[in-house]
Design an enzyme around this catalytic site. Structure first.
Site, short mmCIF file in Angstrom:
data_model
loop_
_atom_site.label_atom_id
_atom_site.label_comp_id
_atom_site.label_asym_id
_atom_site.label_seq_id
_atom_site.Cartn_x
_atom_site.Cartn_y
_atom_site.Cartn_z
N GLY A 1 17.43 11.57 -18.05
CA GLY A 1 16.56 11.76 -19.21
C GLY A 1 16.36 13.24 -19.42
O GLY A 1 15.36 13.82 -19.00
N ALA B 1 13.17 17.86 -22.90
CA ALA B 1 12.66 19.18 -22.54
C ALA B 1 12.21 19.20 -21.08
O ALA B 1 12.52 20.13 -20.33
CB ALA B 1 11.51 19.55 -23.46
N LEU B 2 11.51 18.15 -20.66
CA LEU B 2 10.98 18.10 -19.31
C LEU B 2 12.09 18.05 -18.27
O LEU B 2 12.10 18.83 -17.31
CB LEU B 2 10.05 16.89 -19.18
N GLY B 3 13.04 17.15 -18.46
CA GLY B 3 14.13 17.01 -17.49
C GLY B 3 14.97 18.27 -17.39
O GLY B 3 15.32 18.72 -16.29
N ASN C 1 5.64 9.53 -19.28
CA ASN C 1 4.27 9.49 -19.79
C ASN C 1 3.59 8.14 -19.61
O ASN C 1 4.23 7.09 -19.72
CB ASN C 1 4.29 9.76 -21.30
N LYS D 1 -4.25 12.60 -17.12
CA LYS D 1 -3.29 13.06 -18.13
C LYS D 1 -3.50 12.32 -19.45
O LYS D 1 -3.38 12.90 -20.54
CB LYS D 1 -1.86 12.87 -17.62
N ASN E 1 -3.37 13.00 -23.42
CA ASN E 1 -2.29 12.40 -24.21
C ASN E 1 -2.78 11.44 -25.30
O ASN E 1 -2.23 11.43 -26.40
CB ASN E 1 -1.34 11.61 -23.30
N ASN F 1 -1.45 13.26 -28.52
CA ASN F 1 -0.16 12.71 -28.92
C ASN F 1 -0.32 11.87 -30.19
O ASN F 1 0.43 12.02 -31.15
CB ASN F 1 0.44 11.86 -27.80
N GLU G 1 6.16 6.38 -27.84
CA GLU G 1 5.90 5.80 -26.51
C GLU G 1 4.56 5.07 -26.52
O GLU G 1 3.66 5.39 -25.73
CB GLU G 1 5.92 6.90 -25.46
#
Lengths: 302, 302
Positions: free
Chosen positions: A7, A10-12, A102, A184, A188, A192, A269
């Site tokens: 995956g 951006a994070l990965g 997430n 978190k 979120n 989000n 998500e």
């Protein structure tokens, strides 16, 4: 440690790049960025200093990577039904699988197919977006907190936290993964959703006094639901919200991932960030009227 | 009875046309529709039968109309600061002023300048939209309920109700105007706001199960706030909501006025439909989390 990043959003890409720069052998499963990264490498534009990885182990599928010591799952949670088939070829009896996805329910999803003692979860406080293929922008923060899904994975979790820290990631191992995940969500769930719904970034939302009040009220609902779960100690709601708002004020015009998902026409998500938390709040008898309305409005666009 | 219609949107044009067809002398203050109506008259396309008024007393301002027996105010409530200067030339000591505007606070606005015994309020259950200039479409319902703002206006209210009935309007005089206004808000608060926010009509919203639940929940908040006011008898919440949903199902793809206001770039009637009801709910200690979030989202677009 041989590590696979599954995956590569951006994070990965960001955490994988840090691990490789720190000397680890990292394999990336790539889709959109494959061609760009295989020909020109991976560039990280970061508030902590830009860097460029010339040679990256990129793969279009996971079959040829072989068994690894650590799988980092950064897939969008709406792809959770694909996660096991993607990671199965990578997993041996000693492999740790860390989901940095997430919301709630991701470790449980992995636990359908993988022994609980191999499962770790984590939460990234990271402002990052993908740029054009081959480029990731690290805009702020970067801290990651990881924890064992079940107590049997505690030692493995500490090992991974050490590895991350040695590679220069700001990583902390926590005893209460569930509480960390709910903390978190306090961020979120309002940001989000409201950013995705309105098309406005976090700075624009906070500058509107009515919406700022609603953000606080949504955060209060999440914290109240969290404190009704089996967590080790309650979130100190008022202080925690104040802190979240202060942190967010420093994220100049940040666009959360769900806002970008909607702008780019991807699914949202909703299951992991709204539906599962709402289910657990309801099971604990906590009223969540604002979260329910926000979820219904988001779901309407899907 | 000489009657002046101030605010010739769909509501003002429709009821004014019915009164004129019933034999009353009606004067319309017109803006957008002036030229069309003065040259071709006013056409009503109605589920109860179409009709055409060839000659209409249209005016660009109210100065030359003279004193009337009845002023019907149908202005958008965001224009309330203009209402007195518009109607002042029409008002003598016997003139009744009937506001059929949306929401709460409109009678109080008139009472700043006009004796309370001359003020009537009413609620129209009317599905109507303006067409091209000179045309109004009556799509469903049409019932109007009117009441005295203060007991001193009760007789005047009965006279106006008789006049309306004689002209063929479905009109009822009510003892408790405040309750009638809150009952209308049970519909207006969810449907006006959600349709304006999402751009979807009432049928589309009701077909989504999550949004349907949210509509019921919003209605419950409004009814609870209503029942905490000084009204003559409580709204029977569950039965009333069921009835509102059934009625709305028969309004095939209806677009409420606030949705059309947003589509056509006008301001929204937030003060009378949301802010004042929220203020009164809060004063009565009733929690209104969903209404607050919906209002904040609507206000963000203003």
């Amino acid at each position: 440690m041989r590590t696979a990043i599954i995956g590569a959003g951006a994070l990965g890409l960001y955490y994988g790049a840090l691990l490789q720069r720190g000397g680890e052998e990292v394999h990336f499963l790539l889709r959109r960025d494959y061609d760009a990264i295989m020909s020109d490498g991976l560039r990280v534009f970061s508030i902590d200093g830009d860097f460029h990885l010339q040679r990256v182990n990129g793969h279009r599928e996971t079959d040829n990577i072989g068994t690894v010591d650590l799988v980092v799952v950064g897939l969008k949670t709406f792809d959770n039904n694909k996660v096991y088939s993607l990671i199965a070829p990578l997993i041996g009896p000693e492999t740790a699988v860390l989901t940095l996805q997430n919301g709630l329910g991701n470790e449980e999803y992995l636990a359908r197919s993988i022994p609980a003692e191999q499962i770790l979860g984590g939460v990234a406080f990271l402002c990052a977006n993908r740029g054009v293929p081959g480029i990731v922008h690290h805009l702020g923060q970067g801290r990651v907190r990881i924890g064992a899904f079940r107590p049997e994975a505690t030692d493995r979790c500490r090992d991974v936290a050490k590895l991350f820290s040695a590679a220069g990631l700001n990583c902390e191992s926590v005893d209460d993964l569930l509480k960390t995940r709910w903390e978190k969500l306090v961020w979120n769930i309002p940001f989000n959703g409201l950013c995705a719904l309105t098309g406005l970034d976090v700075t624009a939302l906070l500058s509107d006094p009515h919406i700022r009040d609603e953000i606080s009220a949504l955060m209060t609902e999440v914290a109240t639901a969290a404190n009704a779960q089996k967590i080790s100690s309650p979130i100190e709601t008022a202080r925690f919200i104040e802190q979240m708002l202060t942190v967010t004020e420093s994220m100049s015009h940040y666009r959360p991932s769900m806002m970008i998902d909607r702008m780019e026409g991807r699914p949202l998500e909703l299951e992991s960030i709204y539906v599962e938390p709402l289910r657990r709040a309801q099971a604990a008898g906590v009223a969540t009227p604002r979260i329910e309305l926000l979820h219904a409005l988001l779901a309407l666009g899907e």
